[in-house]
Design an enzyme around this catalytic site. Structure first.
Site, PDB file in Angstrom:
ATOM      1  N   PHE A 116     -53.648  37.837  33.311  1.00 29.84           N
ATOM      2  CA  PHE A 116     -52.503  37.732  32.510  1.00 29.84           C
ATOM      3  C   PHE A 116     -52.937  38.672  31.269  1.00 29.84           C
ATOM      4  CE2 PHE A 116     -48.813  35.092  31.440  1.00 29.84           C
ATOM      5  CZ  PHE A 116     -48.221  34.940  32.888  1.00 29.84           C
ATOM      6  N   GLN A 230     -42.873  36.041  18.634  1.00 28.13           N
ATOM      7  CA  GLN A 230     -43.192  36.863  19.875  1.00 28.13           C
ATOM      8  C   GLN A 230     -42.054  37.310  20.518  1.00 28.13           C
ATOM      9  OE1 GLN A 230     -45.332  35.279  23.549  1.00 28.13           O
ATOM     10  NE2 GLN A 230     -46.824  36.643  22.352  1.00 28.13           N
ATOM     11  N   HIS A 232     -41.274  39.049  23.940  1.00 27.01           N
ATOM     12  CA  HIS A 232     -41.823  39.347  25.390  1.00 27.01           C
ATOM     13  C   HIS A 232     -41.052  40.983  25.989  1.00 27.01           C
ATOM     14  CE1 HIS A 232     -42.795  39.108  29.425  1.00 27.01           C
ATOM     15  NE2 HIS A 232     -43.601  37.977  29.333  1.00 27.01           N
ATOM     16  N   LEU A 242     -35.970  36.257  31.493  1.00 25.42           N
ATOM     17  CA  LEU A 242     -37.451  36.749  31.587  1.00 25.42           C
ATOM     18  C   LEU A 242     -38.097  37.155  33.039  1.00 25.42           C
ATOM     19  CD1 LEU A 242     -40.258  36.864  30.310  1.00 25.42           C
ATOM     20  CD2 LEU A 242     -40.670  34.406  31.268  1.00 25.42           C
ATOM     21  N   GLU A 245     -44.663  37.801  32.704  1.00 27.42           N
ATOM     22  CA  GLU A 245     -45.717  38.968  32.748  1.00 27.42           C
ATOM     23  C   GLU A 245     -46.518  38.909  34.078  1.00 27.42           C
ATOM     24  OE1 GLU A 245     -47.416  38.632  29.285  1.00 27.42           O
ATOM     25  OE2 GLU A 245     -49.304  38.402  30.034  1.00 27.42           O
ATOM     26  N   ARG A 285     -48.671  41.274  24.232  1.00 24.17           N
ATOM     27  CA  ARG A 285     -47.154  41.423  24.188  1.00 24.17           C
ATOM     28  C   ARG A 285     -46.698  41.960  22.983  1.00 24.17           C
ATOM     29  NH1 ARG A 285     -45.546  35.556  26.376  1.00 24.17           N
ATOM     30  NH2 ARG A 285     -46.429  35.914  28.549  1.00 24.17           N
ATOM     31  N   HIS A 353     -39.249  35.357  22.762  1.00 20.17           N
ATOM     32  CA  HIS A 353     -39.780  34.541  23.576  1.00 20.17           C
ATOM     33  C   HIS A 353     -40.388  33.441  23.087  1.00 20.17           C
ATOM     34  CE1 HIS A 353     -41.318  33.684  27.519  1.00 20.17           C
ATOM     35  NE2 HIS A 353     -42.721  33.886  27.226  1.00 20.17           N
ATOM     36  N   ARG A 388     -49.397  35.123  20.606  1.00 22.56           N
ATOM     37  CA  ARG A 388     -50.040  34.250  21.419  1.00 22.56           C
ATOM     38  C   ARG A 388     -50.373  35.016  22.658  1.00 22.56           C
ATOM     39  NH1 ARG A 388     -47.448  31.211  26.040  1.00 22.56           N
ATOM     40  NH2 ARG A 388     -45.445  32.652  25.644  1.00 22.56           N
TER      41      ARG A 388
HETATM   42  C1  LIG Z   1     -38.711  31.661  30.227  1.00 24.17           C
HETATM   43  C2  LIG Z   1     -39.946  31.161  29.521  1.00 24.17           C
HETATM   44  C3  LIG Z   1     -41.048  31.528  30.518  1.00 24.17           C
HETATM   45  C4  LIG Z   1     -42.288  30.916  29.934  1.00 24.17           C
HETATM   46  N1  LIG Z   1     -43.396  31.013  30.637  1.00 24.17           N
HETATM   47  C5  LIG Z   1     -44.539  30.581  30.384  1.00 24.17           C
HETATM   48  C6  LIG Z   1     -45.687  30.804  31.315  1.00 24.17           C
HETATM   49  O1  LIG Z   1     -45.598  31.170  32.236  1.00 24.17           O
HETATM   50  N2  LIG Z   1     -46.989  30.429  30.695  1.00 24.17           N
HETATM   51  C7  LIG Z   1     -47.022  29.701  29.252  1.00 24.17           C
HETATM   52  O2  LIG Z   1     -48.022  29.313  29.045  1.00 24.17           O
HETATM   53  N3  LIG Z   1     -45.844  29.742  28.537  1.00 24.17           N
HETATM   54  C8  LIG Z   1     -44.488  30.039  28.886  1.00 24.17           C
HETATM   55  N4  LIG Z   1     -43.550  29.970  28.196  1.00 24.17           N
HETATM   56  C9  LIG Z   1     -43.740  29.229  26.818  1.00 24.17           C
HETATM   57  C10 LIG Z   1     -43.825  27.761  27.218  1.00 24.17           C
HETATM   58  O3  LIG Z   1     -43.171  27.468  28.408  1.00 24.17           O
HETATM   59  C11 LIG Z   1     -43.167  26.954  26.136  1.00 24.17           C
HETATM   60  O4  LIG Z   1     -43.855  27.177  24.987  1.00 24.17           O
HETATM   61  C12 LIG Z   1     -43.396  25.341  26.437  1.00 24.17           C
HETATM   62  O5  LIG Z   1     -42.845  25.087  27.648  1.00 24.17           O
HETATM   63  C13 LIG Z   1     -42.605  24.553  25.303  1.00 24.17           C
HETATM   64  O6  LIG Z   1     -42.709  23.197  25.706  1.00 24.17           O
HETATM   65  P1  LIG Z   1     -42.389  21.914  24.757  1.00 24.17           P
HETATM   66  O7  LIG Z   1     -42.764  20.576  25.267  1.00 24.17           O
HETATM   67  O8  LIG Z   1     -43.086  22.119  23.436  1.00 24.17           O
HETATM   68  O9  LIG Z   1     -40.964  22.011  24.416  1.00 24.17           O
HETATM   69  P2  LIG Z   1     -39.856  22.015  25.379  1.00 24.17           P
HETATM   70  O10 LIG Z   1     -40.133  22.175  26.833  1.00 24.17           O
HETATM   71  O11 LIG Z   1     -38.736  23.305  25.053  1.00 24.17           O
HETATM   72  O12 LIG Z   1     -38.961  20.826  25.241  1.00 24.17           O
HETATM   73  C14 LIG Z   1     -38.341  20.310  23.922  1.00 24.17           C
HETATM   74  C15 LIG Z   1     -37.683  19.047  24.141  1.00 24.17           C
HETATM   75  O13 LIG Z   1     -37.173  18.663  22.770  1.00 24.17           O
HETATM   76  C16 LIG Z   1     -35.991  18.133  22.980  1.00 24.17           C
HETATM   77  N5  LIG Z   1     -35.223  18.243  21.753  1.00 24.17           N
HETATM   78  C17 LIG Z   1     -35.261  19.258  21.045  1.00 24.17           C
HETATM   79  N6  LIG Z   1     -34.283  19.140  19.812  1.00 24.17           N
HETATM   80  C18 LIG Z   1     -34.020  17.841  19.886  1.00 24.17           C
HETATM   81  C19 LIG Z   1     -33.439  16.878  19.062  1.00 24.17           C
HETATM   82  N7  LIG Z   1     -32.743  17.192  18.010  1.00 24.17           N
HETATM   83  N8  LIG Z   1     -33.041  15.599  19.420  1.00 24.17           N
HETATM   84  C20 LIG Z   1     -33.635  15.073  20.571  1.00 24.17           C
HETATM   85  N9  LIG Z   1     -34.472  15.877  21.529  1.00 24.17           N
HETATM   86  C21 LIG Z   1     -34.575  17.162  20.905  1.00 24.17           C
HETATM   87  C22 LIG Z   1     -35.372  18.677  23.974  1.00 24.17           C
HETATM   88  O14 LIG Z   1     -34.247  17.923  24.671  1.00 24.17           O
HETATM   89  C23 LIG Z   1     -36.675  18.956  25.228  1.00 24.17           C
HETATM   90  O15 LIG Z   1     -36.733  17.869  25.880  1.00 24.17           O
HETATM   91  C24 LIG Z   1     -42.463  30.452  28.674  1.00 24.17           C
HETATM   92  C25 LIG Z   1     -41.157  30.076  27.851  1.00 24.17           C
HETATM   93  C26 LIG Z   1     -40.218  30.586  28.347  1.00 24.17           C
HETATM   94  C27 LIG Z   1     -38.702  30.543  27.672  1.00 24.17           C
END
Ligand SMILES: Cc1cc2nc3c(=O)[nH]c(=O)nc-3n(C[C@H](O)[C@H](O)[C@H](O)COP(=O)(O)OP(=O)(O)OC[C@H]3O[C@@H](n4cnc5c(N)ncnc54)[C@H](O)[C@@H]3O)c2cc1C
Length: 580
Positions: A116, A230, A232, A242, A245, A285, A353, A388
């Site tokens: 990666f 960041q 991507h 997306l 990578e 990135r 991203h 990151r």
């Molecule tokens: C397309 C994509 C691919 C990715 N691929 C990778 C990868 O391969 N490897 C890697 O390490 N990272 C990757 N990332 C980054 C990583 O996936 C994210 O940073 C991570 O999943 C975020 O997780 P989280 O639990 O912090 O938030 P999220 O999974 O975004 O969850 C946020 C939660 O908060 C809740 N929420 C938000 N606001 C409110 C509110 N006001 N009231 C109530 N609930 C609320 C939502 O409902 C949700 O349940 C990727 C990101 C994207 C966008």
């Protein structure tokens, strides 16, 4: 209406669910609420494709992962946090396996890892290219085992209630009925994810509007390192979808309009047989996105109806490898771009991203507000610093979700219930939301969608891949004006059932707060580091800026920036070198 819980989790994504499980395991007597604005399996974690980093190979070591992360961060990460993260990540990934996560395997049964960007050893675990889906599913099904975890699916949190620097709970609205409720809590964990939607082209789901960052900022918890956004390098130009990578890790090339692998001209190494660990397409990135801008400036990009693009070439991998290793890439390209990557070139461009910055926490996820914790993309511990490395975010959710869960559980076990002043504050918030639901007064003539679009383009123009003092100052002024226009926004839908107009208004308000902290922090940082590149201050300046920025909201609503030194343990500041 008021309900009482010991801990309220805002967010049901990877970080939120991991924290909920940690609390249920550490303190089975505590009552936990998981509040999520979407059904948990729809959280953005589900869309992560590429994988999760954790040292496992015999040729790898913890120190090497630590070093790659620190140098990738352009020395802005806190080294104590990175050390702890790297050490705990493999344990968390194995724990997930025990809970049922189907990691891809080598033919001999060992866990498969892939290279990666910016990682000099192969250490990215994956479940084909649907890693986030399988991780979130595993966490979700595991969370169902615990009777103490109560879910509030499709509830939107509008406010954190804080009295005298101590958290009291949250106010939330049930989207299906319009019911407004105070949820009291001794501890609250924010796990609300990132804020990519502040920009026009992003890989982020529509729900990633920075709500948690704004909630914390307004509750008195500062936002750290918000200038580091960041890009991507490979999103589909129109949709921002997306192309992981992993496509480059499996050997994909980036070509300019002349069919030339232009990255060989950017100090990122020379073309070699694939996969190439140290160089070129697997550079970090920020560097790849900056190289794209130079190609555009030199007239070597391809013109598309959605702006300039370059080509991602996967043809030489062949259909068999593509279908085995990155089937989702083929599916996305076929469905959304009508292009088959096994036979054709795919147009791509850098898209926003990930947010390196977020709510300021220590290594236990604690913020300066007593009882308020944050984990996942909403938080900034910081292990990501100025940039990151791909695949560090998924293990970050696990490591810091679990840590924040345990710390919040310990705190909640000894804390007392809400104060009267806290409950009064919550009542005020009920009235505010009720007024918005019944119809704003005065109901202005600004359209929410117009404001959002203008804000996004202001951010792209003022605080994109390259920034200047002028572009940022202009963005600061424009955003200030948008804050005023937001108060004139029109909400015509007064229904209590799934009032998406009210929802988009609340999300726009959060995004305007977040946007403001990004541009202010970027304006103050007069240097270039990682994802923050200023053409008027093109060098890194360790004397002045080897420090985290902290954006505080002053009592008059203005944004104030202060600085906090970076924690250095064993790795003195050096140059970022790739491909040599
Ligand atoms: C397309 C994509 C691919 C990715 N691929 C990778 C990868 O391969 N490897 C890697 O390490 N990272 C990757 N990332 C980054 C990583 O996936 C994210 O940073 C991570 O999943 C975020 O997780 P989280 O639990 O912090 O938030 P999220 O999974 O975004 O969850 C946020 C939660 O908060 C809740 N929420 C938000 N606001 C409110 C509110 N006001 N009231 C109530 N609930 C609320 C939502 O409902 C949700 O349940 C990727 C990101 C994207 C966008």
């Amino acid at each position: 209406m008021t309900t009482a819980h010991d801990v309220v989790l805002v967010g049901g994504g990877g970080a939120g669910l991991r924290a909920a499980i940690a609390i249920a395991e550490a303190r089975p007597e505590l009552d936990v609420a998981v509040v999520s604005k979407v059904y948990p399996m729809r959280s953005h974690t589900v869309s992560a494709e590429g994988g999760a980093a954790g040292v496992i190979g015999a040729d790898d070591s913890l120190d090497e992962h630590i070093y790659d992360t620190i140098s990738g961060s352009d020395w802005l990460a806190d080294q104590d946090a990175v050390e702890m993260f790297v050490e705990e990540a493999p344990r968390e990934l194995i724990r997930l396996e025990h809970w049922g996560c189907p990691w891809s395997r080598e033919p001999d049964g060992r866990v498969a890892v892939r290279p990666f960007g910016g990682m000099k050893k192969q250490r990215t675990w994956f479940a084909a290219d649907k890693t986030g889906f399988h991780m979130l599913h595993t966490l979700f099904q595991t969370s169902l085992k615990y009777g103490t975890i109560h879910r509030y699916d499709e509830w939107f949190v509008t406010k954190l209630v804080v009295d005298d620097g101590v958290i009291q709970g949250v106010v939330a609205i049930e989207l299906s009925t319009g019911r407004i409720e105070t949820m009291t809590a001794k501890a609250v964990i924010l796990a609300t994810g990132g804020c990519g939607r502040v920009f026009p082209f992003t890989t982020n789901a529509a729900i990633k509007t920075g709500d948690g960052m704004s909630l914390a900022y307004r509750a008195g918890a500062p936002l750290k390192d918000m200038e580091f956004v960041q890009y991507h390098p490979t999103g589909l130009p129109f949709t921002g979808i997306l192309i992981t990578e992993a496509a480059r890790a499996e050997g994909g090339w980036l070509l300019n309009k002349d069919g030339y692998r232009y990255l060989q001209d950017y100090d990122l190494g020379k073309p070699e047989p694939t996969p190439v660990l140290r160089s070129m397409e697997l550079g970090p990135r920020d560097r790849l996105s900056q190289a794209f801008v130079h190609e555009v400036e030199e007239g070597r990009a391809i013109d598309t109806p959605y702006g300039p693009a370059v080509h991602l070439d996967l043809r030489h991998l062949g259909a068999k490898v593509i279908d085995a290793k990155i089937p989702f890439v083929r599916e996305l390209c076929l469905k959304y771009q009508n292009v088959d990557p096994a036979a054709e070139l795919v147009q791509v461009r850098p898209v926003v991203h990930y947010m390196m910055g977020g709510v300021h926490t220590d290594i236990h996820g604690a913020t300066p507000v007593k009882g308020l914790y944050a984990a996942g993309e909403v938080a900034c511990v910081s292990i990501n610093g100025a940039n990151r490395l791909g695949s560090n975010s998924l293990p970050e959710l696990l490591v810091f979700g679990a840590r924040a869960g345990r710390a919040a559980a310990e705190y909640a076990a000894g804390a007392s219930g809400p104060t009267r002043a806290g409950l009064r504050q919550a009542d005020d918030e009920h009235r505010r939301i009720w007024r918005e639901l019944r119809g704003r007064e005065p109901n202005g003539n600004e359209r929410i969608a117009d404001l959002r679009e203008q804000m996004q383009h202001t951010m792209e123009g003022g605080a994109g891949i390259y920034r200047t003092g002028d572009s940022l100052t202009k963005a600061v002024d424009t955003l200030h004006e948008f804050q005023g226009r937001r108060d004139q926004a029109r909400i015509e839908d007064h229904s209590h059932t799934f009032n998406t107009e009210l929802l988009t208004f609340l999300e726009l308000s959060a995004m305007l707060d977040v946007a403001e902290t990004i541009v202010y922090s970027a304006l103050r940082r007069e240097e270039s580091r990682g994802a923050h590149q200023r053409t008027d201050y093109s060098a890194r300046d360790n004397d002045r800026f080897l420090a985290h920025s902290l954006a505080h909201r002053a009592s008059d609503g203005s944004c104030q920036i202060r600085y906090l030194p970076v924690t250095i343990t064993r790795w003195p500041v050096g140059e970022r070198v790739y491909g040599r």
